[in-house]
Scaffold this motif. Structure first.
Motif, PDB file in Angstrom:
ATOM      1  N   ASP A   3       0.852  -1.191   0.000  1.00  0.00           N
ATOM      2  CA  ASP A   3       0.000   0.000   0.000  1.00  0.00           C
ATOM      3  C   ASP A   3       0.891   1.245   0.000  1.00  0.00           C
ATOM      4  N   PRO A   6      -1.154   4.722   2.122  1.00  0.00           N
ATOM      5  CA  PRO A   6      -2.080   4.319   3.189  1.00  0.00           C
ATOM      6  C   PRO A   6      -2.939   5.490   3.678  1.00  0.00           C
ATOM      7  N   HIS A 151      -8.566   4.509  -4.023  1.00  0.00           N
ATOM      8  CA  HIS A 151      -7.503   3.641  -3.492  1.00  0.00           C
ATOM      9  C   HIS A 151      -8.031   2.845  -2.291  1.00  0.00           C
ATOM     10  N   GLY A 155      -9.520  -0.067  -4.278  1.00  0.00           N
ATOM     11  CA  GLY A 155      -8.285  -0.792  -4.613  1.00  0.00           C
ATOM     12  C   GLY A 155      -7.613  -0.311  -5.890  1.00  0.00           C
ATOM     13  N   PRO A 157      -4.574   0.940  -7.496  1.00  0.00           N
ATOM     14  CA  PRO A 157      -3.240   0.896  -6.888  1.00  0.00           C
ATOM     15  C   PRO A 157      -2.444   2.196  -6.998  1.00  0.00           C
ATOM     16  N   PHE A 275      -7.927  -1.258  -0.433  1.00  0.00           N
ATOM     17  CA  PHE A 275      -6.858  -1.180   0.570  1.00  0.00           C
ATOM     18  C   PHE A 275      -7.418  -0.983   1.982  1.00  0.00           C
TER      19      PHE A 275
END
Ligand code: AKG
Length: 297
Positions: A3, A6, A151, A155, A157, A275
């Protein structure tokens, strides 16, 4: 997958430097934009092009959005979002797929040439929506980076996506136009707060998570170029990078503000697991199945 950005994981906000290019094509590659436009986008994280669509094209798109608004009036669907305190329609999602006319707009070669160049690859639509901001009652969109949500909740990236906003009414300074923080694309604000299940049901009406703290927003505005408001006639487009901080005020004027938003993602940046560790959001807000490259349509 690691990640790199974050967010909603710690109890203190943090500003993280961007780890991806802003323009993904090779520096020697020539695209459809002028050097001045490319440099503006690179520096500010957005670009407005006035009179992009002709008056005739704008009239057709306006007819399209009002027909859709009319036919969605009594529709109970997750794709039709209502204003938080009224029944008025705030957004209709997934129009690039569900509506024949907007499918064509999505495949406009002039647009595709620009996004191919900026993203340095083939692209597909990650999300599409019409945002109606009705006169008198249209409510605000709080500050956010789209990438933060995509994100954490979807998800996505890397920062390799672009939002395109097509102005379908005149955007004045006073009817709740988009506001952007120039230079903010270079900093990722890691936000606080845990993402509840089905957060989208609330956040599409009023976003609470993924809205940065006031100190981070002040820092972005003071370290960047303040706040920009690309106003202008219907038919203008504004392209903005996935991480550019943006928002808009409510509309208490009699003049509605309607925009069509198309989000293009690189085919090399397809979604993985969110994430946040939560479940995937539905296809109508975060495309996972319809990721066929647009250039082959
Ligand atoms: C979004 O759709 O992410 C927005 O921020 C919309 C802002 C607006 O329509 O003013």
């Amino acid at each position: 997958m690691e990640d790199l950005y974050p967010s909603r994981k710690n109890n203190k906000p943090e500003i993280i430097e961007r780890k991806d290019p802003v323009i993904h094509s090779h520096p020697t590659e020539k695209g459809p934009l002028s050097d001045e436009q490319v440099n503006f986008y690179q520096k500010n994280g957005f670009l407005q092009i006035e009179n992009f669509f002709s008056e005739e094209e704008v009239s057709k798109m306006q007819r399209g959005i009002f027909e859709l608004q009319d036919s969605s009036k009594d529709v109970e669907s997750d794709k039709v979002i209502r204003e938080p305190q009224s029944d008025e329609i705030r957004s209709v999602f997934h129009v690039h797929n569900d509506d024949e006319y907007f499918k064509k707009v999505t495949n406009d070669q002039r647009i595709l040439d620009i996004v191919h160049y900026l993203l340095g690859s083939d692209v597909y639509i990650h999300q599409s929506r019409i945002n109606y901001k009705p006169g008198f009652t249209g409510k605000e969109f709080d500050w956010h980076s789209d990438f933060e949500t995509w994100h954490v909740e979807d998800g996505m990236p890397r920062m390799r996506a672009i939002s395109l906003s097509i102005a379908l009414s005149d955007n004045y300074t006073f009817n709740g136009p988009l506001m952007l923080i120039p230079g903010s694309q270079n900093y990722f604000v890691s936000c606080v707060g845990e993402t509840p299940e089905d957060n989208y049901k609330e956040s599409l009406k009023k976003q609470k998570l993924g809205v940065p703290d006031q100190n981070s927003l002040r820092w972005l505005a003071e370290n960047g170029g303040g706040i920009s408001v690309p106003t202008g006639k219907a038919g203008a487009i504004t392209l903005f990078e996935s991480n550019t901080m943006h928002g808009s005020n409510g509309n208490i004027t009699p003049y509605s503000r309607n925009n069509l938003f198309l989000v293009f993602n690189s085919v090399e940046n397809q979604l993985v697991q969110p994430f946040s560790g939560g479940k995937e959001r539905p296809e109508f807000i975060a495309v996972r199945e319809g990721t066929r490259s647009l250039s082959f349509n």
